[in-house]
Scaffold this motif. Structure first.
Motif, mmCIF file in Angstrom:
data_model
loop_
_atom_site.group_PDB
_atom_site.id
_atom_site.type_symbol
_atom_site.label_atom_id
_atom_site.label_comp_id
_atom_site.label_asym_id
_atom_site.label_seq_id
_atom_site.Cartn_x
_atom_site.Cartn_y
_atom_site.Cartn_z
ATOM 1 N N THR A 266 1.252 -5.202 -7.199
ATOM 2 C CA THR A 266 1.168 -6.392 -7.002
ATOM 3 C C THR A 266 1.649 -7.216 -8.139
ATOM 4 O O THR A 266 2.351 -7.932 -8.248
ATOM 5 C CB THR A 266 -0.031 -6.919 -6.411
ATOM 6 O OG1 THR A 266 -0.446 -6.623 -5.152
ATOM 7 C CG2 THR A 266 0.001 -8.508 -6.249
ATOM 8 N N ILE A 267 0.760 -6.682 -9.296
ATOM 9 C CA ILE A 267 1.024 -7.413 -10.600
ATOM 10 C C ILE A 267 2.502 -6.786 -11.096
ATOM 11 O O ILE A 267 3.065 -7.796 -11.807
ATOM 12 C CB ILE A 267 0.128 -6.873 -11.683
ATOM 13 C CG1 ILE A 267 -1.453 -7.505 -11.141
ATOM 14 C CG2 ILE A 267 0.296 -7.224 -12.985
ATOM 15 C CD1 ILE A 267 -2.701 -6.778 -11.858
ATOM 16 N N SER B 20 0.691 -1.345 0.140
ATOM 17 C CA SER B 20 0.016 -0.046 0.046
ATOM 18 C C SER B 20 0.889 1.148 -0.180
ATOM 19 O O SER B 20 0.700 2.356 -0.932
ATOM 20 C CB SER B 20 -0.777 0.107 1.202
ATOM 21 O OG SER B 20 -0.114 -0.030 2.604
ATOM 22 N N SER C 94 -2.317 2.085 -8.207
ATOM 23 C CA SER C 94 -3.029 1.157 -7.275
ATOM 24 C C SER C 94 -2.379 0.009 -6.710
ATOM 25 O O SER C 94 -1.202 -0.306 -7.181
ATOM 26 C CB SER C 94 -4.366 0.751 -8.091
ATOM 27 O OG SER C 94 -3.954 -0.251 -9.195
ATOM 28 N N GLN C 95 -2.789 -0.513 -5.559
ATOM 29 C CA GLN C 95 -1.992 -1.841 -4.933
ATOM 30 C C GLN C 95 -2.204 -2.837 -5.654
ATOM 31 O O GLN C 95 -1.125 -3.647 -6.039
ATOM 32 C CB GLN C 95 -2.888 -1.790 -3.630
ATOM 33 C CG GLN C 95 -2.807 -0.794 -2.641
ATOM 34 C CD GLN C 95 -3.264 -1.280 -1.160
ATOM 35 O OE1 GLN C 95 -3.186 -2.561 -0.852
ATOM 36 N NE2 GLN C 95 -4.047 -0.442 -0.316
ATOM 37 N N SER C 96 -3.484 -2.881 -6.378
ATOM 38 C CA SER C 96 -3.159 -4.258 -7.658
ATOM 39 C C SER C 96 -2.179 -4.112 -8.570
ATOM 40 O O SER C 96 -1.463 -5.168 -8.826
ATOM 41 C CB SER C 96 -4.521 -4.341 -8.115
ATOM 42 O OG SER C 96 -5.005 -3.164 -8.929
ATOM 43 N N SER C 97 -1.828 -2.982 -9.022
ATOM 44 C CA SER C 97 -0.777 -2.736 -9.975
ATOM 45 C C SER C 97 0.479 -2.887 -9.644
ATOM 46 O O SER C 97 1.342 -3.315 -10.369
ATOM 47 C CB SER C 97 -0.904 -1.137 -10.699
ATOM 48 O OG SER C 97 -2.235 -0.989 -11.315
#
Length: 304
Positions: A35-36, A21, A30-33
């Motif tokens: 992570t990916i 985060s 974003s957090q998902s970006s």
């Protein structure tokens, strides 16, 4: 193997924050970006860089090794862009730089190539000595300016001092040391243990004063002018020490691991910057070199 500079920037941010985060917020994604991007980077390298926990991440051994390379790649790319965008005339002549022993060992090797590429026709002479000797040489006009640990010198009125980076000091231990299992480490915990004291650039005076201000005295078992001697003894479990992130390397010369931890009630810094004589104007060449050093050294303010 393919990865992007952007992925490396995300990776460095995550190594500094150790939370998806916080790293995502720093990089404005974003957090998902985030992570990916990290998953894709690990796949590209075919190695696990992080261990995931519910409240954050921790670097693996391979992750710590790769961090050094990632920082160098990012730094080199930025220096290359700066060099292309700089339209100033090619400088010639000589610039004499006084450099502290610590920086001669742990900073100059990282930036010397960048300096030579930026000023190919400029002769740059480094003079290594103790801080008092270098300041006297500056006053005697034997050097144009000094690159010193600005936190370890007296800020006299005739000196113009500029700090580029503040490198935090942390506890160094061997792998598996009992302190590493504690949720928090305080100076009183460290004071009970054999302490390895580095004796360069007035560090003993600085660190001892910090201890005394907090009512403690280090249990010094060994003194040395050699960074590698202290690092190797730490790695072998012969004692612990407190040194800055700038001089940290995760491995000793004999291949043993050195671990770092922040001391919760003992946050101090090793400041790095330039020292000029107030009443001695710089040459154009020396001024340009300082401007370049400011850019390069600021980018070396990294956690490895």
């Amino acid at each position: 193997m393919k990865f992007t500079l952007r992925q490396l920037e995300f990776y460095i941010a995550l190594t500094e924050t150790l939370q998806i985060s916080k790293a995502a917020a720093r990089c404005h994604i974003s957090q998902s970006s985030m992570t990916i991007a990290m998953r894709n980077l690990e796949e590209a390298l075919n190695v696990q860089l992080f261990v995931r926990y519910p409240k954050g991440v921790k670097l693996t051994v391979e992750g710590e090794r790769f961090l050094n390379h990632a920082c160098n790649i990012i730094n080199s790319s930025r220096v290359a862009i700066d060099s292309l965008q700089d339209t100033s005339d090619i400088l010639t002549g000589m610039v004499r730089i006084g450099v502290a022993e610590t920086l001669s060992a742990y900073l100059i090797p990282d930036i010397l190539g960048d300096i030579e590429r930026r000023f190919p026709l400029l002769e740059i002479v480094f003079h290594e000595a103790t801080a008092p000797e270098l300041i006297q040489a500056l006053r005697d006009k034997q050097v144009d300016f000094c690159l010193l640990l600005t936190s370890n010198i007296s800020h006299d009125a005739d000196l113009d001092i500029e700090t580029f980076i503040r490198s935090q000091r942390r506890l160094w231990t061997s792998i598996g040391h009992p302190l590493q299992s504690q949720s928090a480490i305080r100076l009183k915990d460290v004071g009970k243990l054999p302490f390895l004291l580095l004796e360069t650039d007035k560090y003993p005076d600085v660190i001892t004063e910090y201890w005394q201000q907090r009512g403690y005295v280090p249990n010094i078992c060994f003194r040395s002018n050699s960074f590698e001697a202290v690092r190797s003894l730490v790695a072998k479990g012969r004692g612990i020490t407190i040194l800055s992130d700038l001089v940290y390397r995760p491995w000793s010369l004999d291949g043993l691991r050195v671990m770092r931890r922040t001391i919760d009630d003992f946050i101090t810094y090793m400041d790095v910057g330039t020292v000029k004589a107030t009443h001695q104007p710089l040459t154009t060449e020396a001024g340009k070199v300082i401007d370049f050093l400011r850019q390069v050294i600021t980018r070396l303010d990294k956690p490895y």
